[in-house]
Design a protein around this motif. Structure first.
Motif, PDB file in Angstrom:
ATOM      1  N   ARG A  73      89.137 102.435  29.933  1.00 37.27           N
ATOM      2  CA  ARG A  73      89.670 103.179  31.081  1.00 37.27           C
ATOM      3  C   ARG A  73      89.327 102.519  32.379  1.00 37.27           C
ATOM      4  N   ARG A  88      82.540 103.486  23.303  1.00 37.29           N
ATOM      5  CA  ARG A  88      83.986 103.669  23.483  1.00 37.29           C
ATOM      6  C   ARG A  88      84.386 103.965  24.918  1.00 37.29           C
ATOM      7  N   ASP A  89      83.504 104.551  25.716  1.00 39.86           N
ATOM      8  CA  ASP A  89      83.849 104.893  27.094  1.00 39.86           C
ATOM      9  C   ASP A  89      83.333 103.869  28.109  1.00 39.86           C
TER      10      ASP A  89
END
Length: 132
Positions: free
Chosen positions: A132, A106-107
């Motif tokens: 991100r 997810r990151d």
């Protein structure tokens, strides 16, 4: 170090292969590789890299055409030296490989060192999640 999804155009020159090696040596966690256009010999180089760093890294292709060889020289000598095939199939279309890697990690960040083909296709999807 971050989790990375790398898009590359592994080809005749060794710069992208050196960049992948640098990222791995610096401690980045490469979670997926997408290759533009994704010719079978380019995919073979990406798989050899994954094997060399001891990681199970999915490899996607931006175009699933199985076209002509697009690498050569140092890449083919490395494949031959390590007994790796000069042609392999992808794990799937590049944008699907990006999506699956982002679901698992997810990151993860997107790191593009070639044409932004699979990454752009992923970001254009209705189910895309902008990392991100």
């Amino acid at each position: 170090m971050p989790d990375l999804i790398v898009e590359t155009d592994l080809g005749h020159d060794p710069d992208d292969l050196f960049a992948l090696c640098y990222l791995a040596a610096a401690g980045a966690h490469i979670r997926a590789i997408t290759v533009v256009p994704g010719d079978p010999d380019q995919l073979a180089v990406a798989r050899l890299f994954a094997r060399a760093v001891g990681a199970d890294i999915p490899v996607g292709a931006s175009h699933l055409t199985g076209r002509k060889p697009s690498s050569g020289g140092v890449h083919h000598r490395l494949l031959d030296r390590f007994g790796a095939p000069r042609a392999v199939a992808p794990d799937g279309p590049g944008d699907d490989v990006v999506a699956a890697a982002l679901d698992r990690h997810r990151d993860a960040e997107l790191f593009v060192i070639g044409p932004c083909t699979s990454t752009a296709r992923y970001l254009a999807r209705s189910d895309a999640r902008v990392p991100r």
